[in-house]
Write a protein that holds these residues in place. Structure first.
Motif, PDB file in Angstrom:
ATOM      1  N   SER A 244       0.827  -1.201   0.000  1.00 36.50           N
ATOM      2  CA  SER A 244       0.000   0.000   0.000  1.00 36.50           C
ATOM      3  C   SER A 244       0.863   1.253   0.000  1.00 36.50           C
ATOM      4  O   SER A 244       1.985   1.248   0.511  1.00 36.50           O
ATOM      5  N   THR A 245       0.324   2.316  -0.592  1.00 35.02           N
ATOM      6  CA  THR A 245       0.898   3.638  -0.389  1.00 35.02           C
ATOM      7  C   THR A 245       0.396   4.146   0.960  1.00 35.02           C
ATOM      8  O   THR A 245      -0.699   3.808   1.406  1.00 35.02           O
ATOM      9  N   SER A 246       1.216   4.966   1.631  1.00 34.69           N
ATOM     10  CA  SER A 246       0.800   5.492   2.924  1.00 34.69           C
ATOM     11  C   SER A 246       1.665   6.685   3.289  1.00 34.69           C
ATOM     12  O   SER A 246       2.882   6.649   3.121  1.00 34.69           O
ATOM     13  N   LEU A 272       4.950  -0.753   2.743  1.00 28.48           N
ATOM     14  CA  LEU A 272       4.355   0.587   2.637  1.00 28.48           C
ATOM     15  C   LEU A 272       5.221   1.454   1.729  1.00 28.48           C
ATOM     16  O   LEU A 272       6.418   1.603   1.960  1.00 28.48           O
ATOM     17  N   PHE A 273       4.595   2.036   0.711  1.00 22.74           N
ATOM     18  CA  PHE A 273       5.289   2.878  -0.274  1.00 22.74           C
ATOM     19  C   PHE A 273       5.053   4.340   0.076  1.00 22.74           C
ATOM     20  O   PHE A 273       3.918   4.752   0.340  1.00 22.74           O
ATOM     21  N   GLY A 274       6.130   5.127   0.042  1.00 23.43           N
ATOM     22  CA  GLY A 274       5.978   6.549   0.305  1.00 23.43           C
ATOM     23  C   GLY A 274       7.310   7.267   0.314  1.00 23.43           C
ATOM     24  O   GLY A 274       8.374   6.665   0.141  1.00 23.43           O
ATOM     25  N   ARG A 275       7.256   8.588   0.517  1.00 22.46           N
ATOM     26  CA  ARG A 275       8.472   9.396   0.596  1.00 22.46           C
ATOM     27  C   ARG A 275       9.195   9.112   1.904  1.00 22.46           C
ATOM     28  O   ARG A 275       8.595   8.790   2.921  1.00 22.46           O
ATOM     29  N   ARG A 276      10.501   9.252   1.889  1.00 19.35           N
ATOM     30  CA  ARG A 276      11.303   9.020   3.090  1.00 19.35           C
ATOM     31  C   ARG A 276      10.977  10.076   4.139  1.00 19.35           C
ATOM     32  O   ARG A 276      10.842  11.263   3.846  1.00 19.35           O
ATOM     33  N   ARG A 299       1.441   9.696  -7.338  1.00 14.21           N
ATOM     34  CA  ARG A 299       0.232  10.147  -8.037  1.00 14.21           C
ATOM     35  C   ARG A 299      -0.917   9.145  -7.913  1.00 14.21           C
ATOM     36  O   ARG A 299      -1.971   9.345  -8.498  1.00 14.21           O
ATOM     37  N   HIS A 300      -0.698   8.076  -7.164  1.00 11.88           N
ATOM     38  CA  HIS A 300      -1.713   7.039  -7.007  1.00 11.88           C
ATOM     39  C   HIS A 300      -1.865   6.673  -5.533  1.00 11.88           C
ATOM     40  O   HIS A 300      -0.974   6.905  -4.728  1.00 11.88           O
ATOM     41  N   GLU A 301      -2.988   6.089  -5.228  1.00  9.02           N
ATOM     42  CA  GLU A 301      -3.188   5.435  -3.939  1.00  9.02           C
ATOM     43  C   GLU A 301      -3.466   3.967  -4.217  1.00  9.02           C
ATOM     44  O   GLU A 301      -4.318   3.639  -5.065  1.00  9.02           O
ATOM     45  N   LEU A 302      -2.753   3.096  -3.501  1.00  6.96           N
ATOM     46  CA  LEU A 302      -2.825   1.668  -3.770  1.00  6.96           C
ATOM     47  C   LEU A 302      -3.090   0.891  -2.497  1.00  6.96           C
ATOM     48  O   LEU A 302      -2.628   1.264  -1.419  1.00  6.96           O
TER      49      LEU A 302
END
Length: 346
Positions: A244-246, A272-276, A299-302
Motif C-alpha cells: 500500500s501507499t501510505s 508501505l510505499f511513500g516518501r522518506r 500520483r496514485h493510492e494503492l
C-alpha cells in the motif's frame, strides 16, 4: 564343470541384479520436456497422499496448462512448439526445490508436486512458476509476437481434496476460472505494473462481476482502506502479503493490522510505499519502500493484498478508482508490482 556355481546356481539372475538404466524405465521422463512422466508422477503422488494421511502433513499441486496448444503447433511449427514446452518446463524446474516433482501430465499440462506446502505456499509457488515461464517466453521473443496463454491452478491436500484425482480436478477447475479473468489480458499484452494500472483504470479496461470502476474521493479511499485493514487483521494468524501507499497522516489506519500480527517470525509481509521521512510504525512484518517525488506512487493510492482466504486490490488516481476481488487479477498485479520495485517476499 557341473556344480561350479555352488549348490545354488544364481547365474540366471545376474542380469536382473544389475542397476536398471533410467532410460529403460517406462515413462520416467517425458522426452519432449525432460520433466517426469505421468506414471512416475502418479506413483510419487500416491505415496505423498499416504504420507500426508498417516502423519497429518500437507502437500500441494500446482498446474500450468498451455492454452490452444494444437493451434500453437500449427502456427509455430512442431519443433518450435516442442522447444517452447521444454523452455516452460525448464523455467518451472528452476524455481522448484529439489524435493519438488515437475511432471508432464498430458500434451498441454505440467504439474508440480510440492511436499510440505500449505495453500499459501502453493499460491506463492504458482506466482513464481508463472513469472519464470513468462520470462522464458519473453526471452524467446514469443510472448509479444505470438500469444501463449498459460493457465495456472493450485490445490492443497486436505483443503481441496484427499486424493490425487480430486486435487487435479480442483487445479483444472481453477485454471478454467482463471481463463476468464482480466489478468489474461495483462499477460497477453506483457504489461508492467504501472501499465497494468493504466489499463484497469481506463474506461475500456476489464469488466467482470468481481471488478468495478468508480469515482472515489481521497477520504472515501482512506475509509475503505481502514475497513479493509481491519478485516485483514482478523486473519492475523494466517499468511499473507499487503502492499500500500501510505503517508504519515495515514499511519493510524495500519495500527489494527499491525497489532493483530505476531511479533515473532511472522508469516505476513507488509510493504508501505511513500516518501522518506519519520515514521512511528515499527513491526517485524513491516518493510518501508521509499520512492522519490517523480515515482508514480506519488500520483496514485494503492492497496493490494493476498492471503490464504482472500485477495483484493484497490487503485485510485484523480478521483477515479478501480477495485477487484478476482484472485488471478490481484495475483497478476502483485507480481508486476514486485518486479517493478524488486521486492522479494516468500
Amino acid at each position: 564343470m557341473p556344480g561350479a556355481e555352488g549348490p545354488f546356481d544364481t547365474s540366471h539372475l545376474r542380469n536382473e541384479t544389475r542397476p536398471v538404466h533410467p532410460a529403460r524405465l517406462p515413462d520416467l521422463r517425458d522426452p519432449e520436456t525432460g520433466a517426469h512422466g505421468p506414471s512416475f508422477f502418479g506413483e510419487y503422488a500416491a505415496k505423498e497422499v499416504q504420507r500426508a494421511q498417516r502423519y497429518g502433513r500437507s502437500f500441494a499441486l500446482v498446474l500450468l496448462r498451455v492454452d490452444a496448444l494444437p493451434m500453437l503447433q500449427k502456427t509455430l511449427g512442431a519443433e518450435a512448439a516442442r522447444s517452447l514446452l521444454r523452455g516452460i518446463a525448464g523455467a518451472v524446474g528452476r524455481v522448484a526445490r529439489d524435493v519438488d516433482v515437475v511432471a508432464r501430465l498430458s500434451d498441454d499440462e505440467l504439474v508440480v508436486l510440492l511436499p510440505e506446502t500449505d495453500h499459501f505456499g502453493a499460491l506463492m509457488f504458482q506466482r513464481r512458476a508463472l513469472a519464470a515461464a513468462e520470462e522464458d517466453l519473453a526471452s524467446r521473443g514469443i510472448a509479444g509476437a505470438q500469444v501463449v496463454a498459460l493457465e495456472p491452478g493450485a490445490a492443497t491436500h486436505g483443503r481441496d481434496g484427499r486424493d490425487v484425482d480430486s486435487l487435479l480436478h480442483r487445479c483444472r477447475e481453477r485454471s478454467r476460472l482463471g481463463r476468464l479473468s482480466p489478468a489474461v489480458e495483462l499477460r497477453k499484452r506483457n504489461l508492467d505494473f504501472w501499465q497494468s494500472v493504466d489499463h484497469v483504470l481506463d474506461p475500456g479496461g476489464p469488466e467482470d462481476p468481481s471488478s468495478r470502476r468508480l469515482a472515489m474521493s481521497p477520504s472515501l479511499f482512506r475509509s475503505i482502506r481502514a475497513e479493509i485493514l481491519r478485516e485483514v487483521a482478523r486473519e492475523g494468524e494466517g499468511r499473507g502479503l499487503v502492499f500500500s501507499t501510505s503517508g504519515p497522516k495515514e499511519h493510524a489506519d495500519w495500527l489494527p493490522l499491525l497489532e493483530a500480527l505476531p511479533r515473532g517470525a511472522g508469516s505476513w509481509g507488509v510493504h508501505l510505499f511513500g516518501r522518506r521521512g519519520p515514521s512511528a510504525l515499527v513491526h517485524p512484518a513491516l518493510t518501508p519502500v521509499y520512492v522519490d517525488a517523480e515515482d508514480p506512487c506519488c500520483r496514485h493510492e494503492l492497496l493490494l493484498f493476498l492471503s490464504e482466504q482472500s485477495s483484493y486490490a484497490l487503485v485510485r488516481r484523480d478521483d477515479l478508482a478501480f477495485h477487484t476481488s478476482d484472485p488471478p487479477l490481484v495475483d497478476s498485479l502483485v507480481t508486476r508490482l514486485q518486479r517493478t520495485y524488486d521486492l522479494h517476499t516468500f
